[in-house]
Design an enzyme around this catalytic site. Structure first.
Site, PDB file in Angstrom:
ATOM      1  CD  GLU A   1      -3.422   1.035   1.721  1.00 51.92           C
ATOM      2  OE1 GLU A   1      -3.991   2.100   1.840  1.00 51.92           O
ATOM      3  OE2 GLU A   1      -3.543  -0.157   2.490  1.00 51.92           O
TER       4      GLU A   1
ATOM      5  CG  HIS B   1       0.679 -13.069   1.659  1.00 50.87           C
ATOM      6  ND1 HIS B   1       1.387 -11.701   1.262  1.00 50.87           N
ATOM      7  CD2 HIS B   1       0.213 -12.856   2.760  1.00 50.87           C
ATOM      8  CE1 HIS B   1       0.749 -10.874   2.029  1.00 50.87           C
ATOM      9  NE2 HIS B   1      -0.106 -11.340   2.892  1.00 50.87           N
ATOM     10  CB  VAL B   2       2.919 -17.169  -3.880  1.00 47.19           C
ATOM     11  CG1 VAL B   2       1.491 -16.794  -4.579  1.00 47.19           C
ATOM     12  CG2 VAL B   2       3.846 -16.043  -4.100  1.00 47.19           C
TER      13      VAL B   2
ATOM     14  CG  HIS C   1      -8.538   2.247 -14.503  1.00 45.68           C
ATOM     15  ND1 HIS C   1      -9.124   2.230 -15.780  1.00 45.68           N
ATOM     16  CD2 HIS C   1      -9.271   2.882 -13.636  1.00 45.68           C
ATOM     17  CE1 HIS C   1      -9.936   3.184 -15.555  1.00 45.68           C
ATOM     18  NE2 HIS C   1     -10.169   3.508 -14.393  1.00 45.68           N
TER      19      HIS C   1
ATOM     20  N   GLY D   1      -6.179   5.084  -0.044  1.00 45.93           N
ATOM     21  CA  GLY D   1      -6.219   3.613  -0.363  1.00 45.93           C
ATOM     22  C   GLY D   1      -7.791   3.389  -0.217  1.00 45.93           C
TER      23      GLY D   1
END
Length: 141
Positions: free
Chosen positions: A63, A90-91, A107, A83
């Protein structure tokens, strides 16, 4: 828009004073015509109890870089940036070193902006994928 990379990174550093970004030791390290990169050290200060990087710290990093990118790439003389929504997947876990978050615009609307933020470790392994929506709110005159 032609960016002065050094000046933009200097302004980002100034924005971080006395904020969560300073608390987490987040610093901005690269900027281009359509992206901004910030890094954060992975130390026990940002670990969860089992010694890996806390997901909330990654979301705070994401953020921070996405909101700062909105400030850089939008005319904030007349608008506040906030925001609106954030989601993260989370990988991979990280125990130490640095993580790097790169925010790229998906965008760029007049009111809302959508950012794709990838967090990677020092070996360029993907750690987290974050989607951030920001909103530009008119400053009262």
């Amino acid at each position: 828009m032609k960016l002065n990379k050094e000046e933009v990174l200097k302004q980002c550093a100034i924005m971080c004073k006395n904020t969560l970004m300073e608390t987490l030791d987040i610093s901005f390290c690269d900027v281009g015509e359509d992206y901004l990169v910030a890094k954060m050290p992975v130390t026990p200060r940002v670990h969860q109890p089992d010694g890996v990087l806390h997901g909330g710290a990654m979301v705070a990093l994401a953020e921070s870089v996405g909101s700062a990118a909105s400030h850089i790439f939008l005319d904030t003389k007349d608008f506040y940036i906030r925001g609106l929504e954030i989601s993260a997947n989370h990988v991979k876990s990280v125990r130490d070193g640095y993580v790097y978050a790169r925010a790229e615009i998906v965008h760029r609307g007049r009111t809302t902006q959508l950012w794709d933020i990838k967090i990677r470790n020092e070996d360029d392994n993907l750690i987290s994928i974050v989607k951030l929506t920001t909103i530009a709110l008119a400053k009262s005159r």
